[in-house]
Design an enzyme around this catalytic site. Structure first.
Site, PDB file in Angstrom:
ATOM      1  N   SER A  47       0.809  -1.211   0.000  1.00  0.00           N
ATOM      2  CA  SER A  47       0.000   0.000   0.000  1.00  0.00           C
ATOM      3  C   SER A  47       0.849   1.270   0.000  1.00  0.00           C
ATOM      4  O   SER A  47       0.342   2.355  -0.304  1.00  0.00           O
ATOM      5  CB  SER A  47      -0.934   0.014   1.215  1.00  0.00           C
ATOM      6  OG  SER A  47      -1.825  -1.073   1.177  1.00  0.00           O
ATOM      7  N   GLY A 237      -4.378  -2.102  -0.836  1.00  0.00           N
ATOM      8  CA  GLY A 237      -3.531  -1.792  -1.981  1.00  0.00           C
ATOM      9  C   GLY A 237      -3.238  -0.302  -2.044  1.00  0.00           C
ATOM     10  O   GLY A 237      -3.798   0.486  -1.269  1.00  0.00           O
ATOM     11  N   GLY A 239      -2.614   3.689  -3.796  1.00  0.00           N
ATOM     12  CA  GLY A 239      -3.120   4.642  -4.771  1.00  0.00           C
ATOM     13  C   GLY A 239      -4.560   5.066  -4.596  1.00  0.00           C
ATOM     14  O   GLY A 239      -5.222   4.775  -3.603  1.00  0.00           O
ATOM     15  N   CYS A 265      -9.447  -1.715   3.592  1.00  0.00           N
ATOM     16  CA  CYS A 265      -8.691  -0.555   3.105  1.00  0.00           C
ATOM     17  C   CYS A 265      -9.056  -0.209   1.654  1.00  0.00           C
ATOM     18  O   CYS A 265     -10.149   0.292   1.413  1.00  0.00           O
ATOM     19  CB  CYS A 265      -7.192  -0.783   3.290  1.00  0.00           C
ATOM     20  SG  CYS A 265      -6.287   0.768   3.467  1.00  0.00           S
ATOM     21  N   LEU A 266      -8.197  -0.478   0.683  1.00  0.00           N
ATOM     22  CA  LEU A 266      -8.567  -0.196  -0.708  1.00  0.00           C
ATOM     23  C   LEU A 266      -9.816  -0.980  -1.093  1.00  0.00           C
ATOM     24  O   LEU A 266     -10.672  -0.473  -1.826  1.00  0.00           O
ATOM     25  CB  LEU A 266      -7.416  -0.532  -1.652  1.00  0.00           C
ATOM     26  CG  LEU A 266      -7.683  -0.270  -3.136  1.00  0.00           C
ATOM     27  CD1 LEU A 266      -7.931   1.209  -3.411  1.00  0.00           C
ATOM     28  CD2 LEU A 266      -6.530  -0.779  -4.007  1.00  0.00           C
ATOM     29  N   GLN A 269     -12.671   0.991   0.012  1.00  0.00           N
ATOM     30  CA  GLN A 269     -12.887   2.164  -0.833  1.00  0.00           C
ATOM     31  C   GLN A 269     -13.522   1.793  -2.176  1.00  0.00           C
ATOM     32  O   GLN A 269     -14.395   2.503  -2.686  1.00  0.00           O
ATOM     33  CB  GLN A 269     -11.552   2.877  -1.043  1.00  0.00           C
ATOM     34  CG  GLN A 269     -10.967   3.448   0.236  1.00  0.00           C
ATOM     35  CD  GLN A 269      -9.487   3.772   0.119  1.00  0.00           C
ATOM     36  OE1 GLN A 269      -8.905   3.738  -0.966  1.00  0.00           O
ATOM     37  NE2 GLN A 269      -8.864   4.073   1.245  1.00  0.00           N
ATOM     38  N   ASN A 307      -3.480   2.794   7.322  1.00  0.00           N
ATOM     39  CA  ASN A 307      -2.601   3.229   6.241  1.00  0.00           C
ATOM     40  C   ASN A 307      -3.438   3.532   5.012  1.00  0.00           C
ATOM     41  O   ASN A 307      -3.651   2.681   4.163  1.00  0.00           O
ATOM     42  CB  ASN A 307      -1.547   2.158   5.914  1.00  0.00           C
ATOM     43  CG  ASN A 307      -0.706   2.555   4.711  1.00  0.00           C
ATOM     44  OD1 ASN A 307      -0.532   3.743   4.434  1.00  0.00           O
ATOM     45  ND2 ASN A 307      -0.206   1.590   3.977  1.00  0.00           N
ATOM     46  N   HIS A 349      -6.774  -1.395   9.208  1.00  0.00           N
ATOM     47  CA  HIS A 349      -6.147  -2.702   9.010  1.00  0.00           C
ATOM     48  C   HIS A 349      -6.360  -3.570  10.249  1.00  0.00           C
ATOM     49  O   HIS A 349      -5.574  -3.499  11.203  1.00  0.00           O
ATOM     50  CB  HIS A 349      -4.651  -2.538   8.725  1.00  0.00           C
ATOM     51  CG  HIS A 349      -4.351  -2.174   7.319  1.00  0.00           C
ATOM     52  ND1 HIS A 349      -3.938  -3.099   6.377  1.00  0.00           N
ATOM     53  CD2 HIS A 349      -4.445  -0.990   6.671  1.00  0.00           C
ATOM     54  CE1 HIS A 349      -3.763  -2.489   5.207  1.00  0.00           C
ATOM     55  NE2 HIS A 349      -4.077  -1.221   5.364  1.00  0.00           N
ATOM     56  N   GLU A 351      -5.751  -6.601  10.719  1.00  0.00           N
ATOM     57  CA  GLU A 351      -4.647  -7.557  10.932  1.00  0.00           C
ATOM     58  C   GLU A 351      -3.465  -6.911  11.621  1.00  0.00           C
ATOM     59  O   GLU A 351      -2.540  -7.601  12.060  1.00  0.00           O
ATOM     60  CB  GLU A 351      -4.208  -8.164   9.598  1.00  0.00           C
ATOM     61  CG  GLU A 351      -3.203  -7.359   8.807  1.00  0.00           C
ATOM     62  CD  GLU A 351      -3.757  -6.076   8.192  1.00  0.00           C
ATOM     63  OE1 GLU A 351      -2.964  -5.238   7.730  1.00  0.00           O
ATOM     64  OE2 GLU A 351      -4.982  -5.910   8.156  1.00  0.00           O
TER      65      GLU A 351
END
Length: 375
Positions: A47, A237, A239, A265-266, A269, A307, A349, A351
């Site tokens: 990421s 991931g 970007g 996360c990604l 999104q 993150n 996250h 994890e």
């Protein structure tokens, strides 16, 4: 050691020293991370592709590097900035120094920089592009190069970090004193969309006896569904999710299949876009292991690892999507669940790696959702 300059696109510049110099210059989006440990996991988190990471902890590298804690098969950060790096490391699991590790991975690391000043600038003005150059480079030239770096929102970084082929994952979490063990039983089959997945995410899924079949980022919904999975996982991931228009369309098809879906996360999104909302860029992002998140169903506050630079636009979420978690620092969306489909996601996250373990239960929720849908 060689003299280096770090320049930001707004004109600020800082001098320091390189402690790994396989390359002489690098650039990227400059962000800061507030974790005090776990630098190896941060370095190998896909990421961070496209970013220069500034660590707020004063000393980084004191427990060295070991081959077991990598979150992927290489270092992904574009550059690594610390206040101080020790000459010696000490840990019974360590096999090499941070300097040796960065040199092996051709990543430029620098120290002796005023990291507190950099963080104050980023917190005030937001993340910005930066350039690091080794040698006698003028501030004007360094700033010019910083401004010329492509914006992350213009890049498809997922294409660079996702594995290009289908693969299976069977390794479970590290346990003392045996280390990593492989799965011996499988309860349900899960298709993983690998947008730059971290290994500890896969390990925690494997701990729950899920059979993991990992697909590349550009896999079609038809390819994923062809293995008849019991559940689907959308990974983290790098970007801007807005550039992944093909992936958003495939996720819409996967939702319509009524298979249980879990995103992190990604992945969260992308689900936001698939639901009909959108994402926006945060001023300086959430990066670190100490972010408070409230579970709106239980009222429990979890300290989480985070993150990401983008967040879900709450105002555009449809009525059939409920928010399940919020960030207590800025009230951004940290979790959501669809009311009509077995789909949910988490922005942070769970994890950790590195970070607290308050949110491990979310992996159990995914397992239980699959179990319920199989009845």
């Amino acid at each position: 050691m060689e003299k280096v300059i770090l320049a930001l696109e707004d004109g600020h510049f800082f001098y320091g020293w390189s402690f790994s110099s396989p390359v002489k210059e690098t650039g990227g989006e400059v962000i800061f991370n507030t974790s005090i440990t776990g630098y190896q996991e941060i370095l190998t988190d896909p990421s961070y592709k496209g970013q220069i990471v500034v660590m707020t902890a004063a000393e980084i590298g004191n427990y060295g590097i070991n081959p077991e804690d990598d979150q992927s098969d290489r270092v992904w950060v574009n550059g690594f900035v610390v206040k101080d790096v020790p000459n010696l490391y000490s840990n019974y699991r360590a096999t090499q120094s941070l300097k040796e590790y960065l040199e092996k991975n051709n990543v430029l690391g620098i120290f002796g920089v005023d990291t507190r000043a950099i963080v104050r600038i980023l917190r005030t003005k937001g993340v910005m592009k930066g350039y690091i150059g080794v040698g006698d480079i003028s501030p004007a030239e360094a700033v010019r190069k910083a401004r010329s770096i492509p914006d992350i929102s213009e890049l498809n970084l997922v294409a660079e970090v996702s594995k290009p082929q289908i693969y299976k994952w069977t390794q479970k979490s590290w346990k003392w004193p045996d280390g990593y063990q492989d799965q011996t039983e499988f309860h349900y089959k899960v298709a993983v969309l690998d947008y730059g997945v971290k290994r500890d995410i896969l390990r925690l899924l494997a701990d729950r006896n899920l059979e993991l079949v990992c697909f590349p980022y550009n896999a079609s919904a038809e390819e994923v569904l062809s293995i008849n999975p019991d559940g689907i996982f959308l990974s983290n991931g790098p970007g801007d999710p807005a550039v992944l228009t093909y992936q958003i369309q495939q996720i819409k098809k996967l939702i319509a299949s009524e298979k249980p879906i879990f995103g992190i996360c990604l992945g969260h999104q992308l689900l936001s876009w698939a639901f009909g909302s959108r994402t926006y860029k945060l001023e300086f992002g959430h990066h670190g292991g100490n972010h408070p998140v409230k579970n709106l169903k239980t009222g429990r506050v979890e300290i989480t690892a985070q993150n990401h630079n983008y967040a879900t636009d709450e105002s555009k979420l449809p009525a059939d999507v409920e928010i399940t978690h919020i960030n207590l620092n800025d009230n951004t969306v940290e979790g959501m669940r669809h009311k009509n489909y077995p789909v949910f996601s988490i922005q942070h996250h769970p994890e950790a790696a590195p970070g607290p373990h308050d949110s491990f239960y979310i992996f159990d929720e995914f397992y239980n959702l699959i179990k319920e849908c199989k009845k």
